[in-house]
Scaffold this motif. Structure first.
Motif, PDB file in Angstrom:
ATOM      1  N   PHE A  40      70.217  71.233  54.986  1.00  0.00           N
ATOM      2  CA  PHE A  40      69.094  72.144  54.830  1.00  0.00           C
ATOM      3  C   PHE A  40      69.565  73.531  54.397  1.00  0.00           C
ATOM      4  CE2 PHE A  40      66.251  75.348  56.738  1.00  0.00           C
ATOM      5  CZ  PHE A  40      65.097  75.042  56.042  1.00  0.00           C
ATOM      6  N   LEU A  41      70.663  73.998  54.983  1.00  0.00           N
ATOM      7  CA  LEU A  41      71.117  75.370  54.733  1.00  0.00           C
ATOM      8  C   LEU A  41      71.863  75.515  53.399  1.00  0.00           C
ATOM      9  CD1 LEU A  41      72.230  76.371  58.325  1.00  0.00           C
ATOM     10  CD2 LEU A  41      70.188  77.092  57.091  1.00  0.00           C
ATOM     11  N   LEU A  42      72.611  74.504  52.993  1.00  0.00           N
ATOM     12  CA  LEU A  42      73.371  74.619  51.751  1.00  0.00           C
ATOM     13  C   LEU A  42      72.464  74.270  50.568  1.00  0.00           C
ATOM     14  CD1 LEU A  42      76.791  73.017  52.702  1.00  0.00           C
ATOM     15  CD2 LEU A  42      76.199  75.431  52.562  1.00  0.00           C
ATOM     16  N   PRO A  43      72.482  75.119  49.527  1.00  0.00           N
ATOM     17  CA  PRO A  43      71.645  74.823  48.360  1.00  0.00           C
ATOM     18  C   PRO A  43      72.160  73.585  47.631  1.00  0.00           C
ATOM     19  CG  PRO A  43      73.047  76.702  47.942  1.00  0.00           C
ATOM     20  CD  PRO A  43      73.255  76.327  49.377  1.00  0.00           C
ATOM     21  N   LYS A  44      71.227  72.839  47.087  1.00  0.00           N
ATOM     22  CA  LYS A  44      71.604  71.647  46.333  1.00  0.00           C
ATOM     23  C   LYS A  44      72.187  72.064  44.998  1.00  0.00           C
ATOM     24  CE  LYS A  44      68.313  68.393  48.183  1.00  0.00           C
ATOM     25  NZ  LYS A  44      67.098  67.646  47.980  1.00  0.00           N
ATOM     26  N   LYS A  45      73.221  71.370  44.577  1.00  0.00           N
ATOM     27  CA  LYS A  45      73.807  71.653  43.269  1.00  0.00           C
ATOM     28  C   LYS A  45      72.965  70.984  42.208  1.00  0.00           C
ATOM     29  CE  LYS A  45      78.638  72.329  44.339  1.00  0.00           C
ATOM     30  NZ  LYS A  45      79.986  71.788  44.233  1.00  0.00           N
ATOM     31  N   LYS A  46      72.549  71.817  41.243  1.00  0.00           N
ATOM     32  CA  LYS A  46      71.768  71.265  40.138  1.00  0.00           C
ATOM     33  C   LYS A  46      72.724  70.943  39.003  1.00  0.00           C
ATOM     34  CE  LYS A  46      67.050  72.555  39.477  1.00  0.00           C
ATOM     35  NZ  LYS A  46      66.156  73.462  38.776  1.00  0.00           N
ATOM     36  N   THR A  47      72.623  69.770  38.474  1.00  0.00           N
ATOM     37  CA  THR A  47      73.455  69.450  37.326  1.00  0.00           C
ATOM     38  C   THR A  47      72.718  69.889  36.063  1.00  0.00           C
ATOM     39  OG1 THR A  47      72.543  67.234  37.348  1.00  0.00           O
ATOM     40  CG2 THR A  47      74.691  67.513  38.373  1.00  0.00           C
ATOM     41  N   LYS A  48      73.469  70.539  35.202  1.00  0.00           N
ATOM     42  CA  LYS A  48      72.859  71.020  33.962  1.00  0.00           C
ATOM     43  C   LYS A  48      72.643  69.849  33.015  1.00  0.00           C
ATOM     44  CE  LYS A  48      74.767  75.653  34.046  1.00  0.00           C
ATOM     45  NZ  LYS A  48      75.670  76.617  33.405  1.00  0.00           N
ATOM     46  N   THR A  49      71.532  69.893  32.328  1.00  0.00           N
ATOM     47  CA  THR A  49      71.276  68.869  31.318  1.00  0.00           C
ATOM     48  C   THR A  49      71.076  69.565  29.973  1.00  0.00           C
ATOM     49  OG1 THR A  49      68.924  68.927  31.831  1.00  0.00           O
ATOM     50  CG2 THR A  49      70.242  67.247  32.949  1.00  0.00           C
ATOM     51  N   TYR A  50      71.418  68.843  28.936  1.00  0.00           N
ATOM     52  CA  TYR A  50      71.370  69.423  27.587  1.00  0.00           C
ATOM     53  C   TYR A  50      70.606  68.507  26.640  1.00  0.00           C
ATOM     54  CZ  TYR A  50      75.138  72.388  29.304  1.00  0.00           C
ATOM     55  OH  TYR A  50      75.878  73.283  30.032  1.00  0.00           O
ATOM     56  N   HIS A  51      70.115  69.138  25.576  1.00  0.00           N
ATOM     57  CA  HIS A  51      69.535  68.392  24.470  1.00  0.00           C
ATOM     58  C   HIS A  51      70.371  68.700  23.239  1.00  0.00           C
ATOM     59  CE1 HIS A  51      65.800  67.171  26.425  1.00  0.00           C
ATOM     60  NE2 HIS A  51      65.624  66.417  25.372  1.00  0.00           N
ATOM     61  N   LYS A  52      70.553  67.708  22.413  1.00  0.00           N
ATOM     62  CA  LYS A  52      71.284  67.900  21.159  1.00  0.00           C
ATOM     63  C   LYS A  52      70.271  67.951  20.027  1.00  0.00           C
ATOM     64  CE  LYS A  52      75.059  65.476  19.814  1.00  0.00           C
ATOM     65  NZ  LYS A  52      76.042  64.366  19.839  1.00  0.00           N
ATOM     66  N   TYR A  53      70.408  68.956  19.169  1.00  0.00           N
ATOM     67  CA  TYR A  53      69.502  69.086  18.021  1.00  0.00           C
ATOM     68  C   TYR A  53      70.314  69.019  16.736  1.00  0.00           C
ATOM     69  CZ  TYR A  53      65.978  70.738  21.313  1.00  0.00           C
ATOM     70  OH  TYR A  53      65.088  70.835  22.352  1.00  0.00           O
ATOM     71  N   LEU A  54      69.826  68.234  15.806  1.00  0.00           N
ATOM     72  CA  LEU A  54      70.440  68.178  14.478  1.00  0.00           C
ATOM     73  C   LEU A  54      69.987  69.416  13.711  1.00  0.00           C
ATOM     74  CD1 LEU A  54      71.930  66.693  12.187  1.00  0.00           C
ATOM     75  CD2 LEU A  54      69.753  65.563  11.661  1.00  0.00           C
ATOM     76  N   VAL A  55      70.926  70.236  13.244  1.00  0.00           N
ATOM     77  CA  VAL A  55      70.546  71.486  12.575  1.00  0.00           C
ATOM     78  C   VAL A  55      70.952  71.535  11.104  1.00  0.00           C
ATOM     79  CG1 VAL A  55      70.442  72.871  14.689  1.00  0.00           C
ATOM     80  CG2 VAL A  55      72.607  72.676  13.464  1.00  0.00           C
ATOM     81  N   ALA A  56      71.902  70.689  10.701  1.00  0.00           N
ATOM     82  CA  ALA A  56      72.304  70.689   9.285  1.00  0.00           C
ATOM     83  C   ALA A  56      73.143  69.452   9.005  1.00  0.00           C
ATOM     84  CB  ALA A  56      73.108  71.950   8.963  1.00  0.00           C
TER      85      ALA A  56
END
Ligand code: FES
Length: 148
Positions: free
Chosen positions: A37-53
Motif C-alpha cells: 500500500f505504501l510503496l508506489p507501483k512501478k509503471k512500465t513505460k509503453t511506446y508507439h512506433k510511427y513510420l515517418v519517412a
C-alpha cells in the motif's frame, strides 16, 4: 479421567505454538499488505512506433515536415543519419521552420535559432528542440513516442 501433567503440558505447548504461529502469519500478511500500500507501483513505460519517412525520400541536408497528433515534427536527413525533432519552439511554443540554406531551424516569434541537431544557437529558447528516438527498420524511418 485425569491427564498426566506431562501430557497436559505437551497439549498446552502445542496449543500455544498454534496460537503464536497464527499470529506470526497474520502479522506477516499485514506487513506485506502495508508495504504494498505504501510503496508506489512501478509503471512500465509503453511506446508507439510511427513510420515517418522512407529511406531516400529526403535528400541529404533536407527536412520533411509532418504532423503528429496535430503538432509539427521535422525529419532531417544529416550526414550522421536521420534526426527527428518536434517543431514546437522551447521558448513560448511557436512553430519553428526548417531553413535548408542555413541548415538550421528558425523561430519567427522571437528570432530563436536552433542548429540542424536541435541545439540553441541564438535567441531566447532555453533548451534544445525536443528530439524523438529514431529507429531504422528495412529502409524505413520510425520514431518511438512514449504513451501518456
Ligand atoms: Fe520561439 Fe520565442 S517562441 S523564440
Amino acid at each position: 479421567m485425569e491427564q498426566s501433567p506431562k501430557k497436559a503440558s505437551r497439549r498446552e505447548f502445542l496449543r500455544r505454538l498454534g496460537v503464536i504461529g497464527s499470529l506470526v502469519i497474520a502479522i506477516g500478511f499485514f506487513i506485506e499488505r502495508m508495504i504494498r500500500f505504501l510503496l508506489p507501483k512501478k509503471k512500465t513505460k509503453t511506446y508507439h512506433k510511427y513510420l515517418v519517412a522512407k529511406e531516400g525520400e529526403i535528400p541529404k541536408g533536407a527536412a520533411k515536415e509532418i504532423s503528429l497528433s496535430g503538432k509539427p515534427v521535422f525529419i532531417v536527413n544529416l550526414d550522421s543519419g536521420y534526426k527527428v525533432f518536434s517543431g514546437v519552439c522551447t521558448h513560448l511554443g511557436c512553430i519553428v521552420r526548417w531553413e535548408e540554406q542555413n541548415q538550421r531551424f528558425y523561430c519567427p516569434c522571437h528570432q530563436g535559432i536552433f542548429s540542424k541537431i536541435g541545439e540553441v544557437t541564438g535567441g531566447p529558447p532555453p533548451r534544445p528542440l525536443d528530439e524523438f528516438t529514431v529507429e531504422m527498420d528495412k529502409q524505413l524511418v520510425f520514431i518511438k513516442v512514449e504513451d501518456k
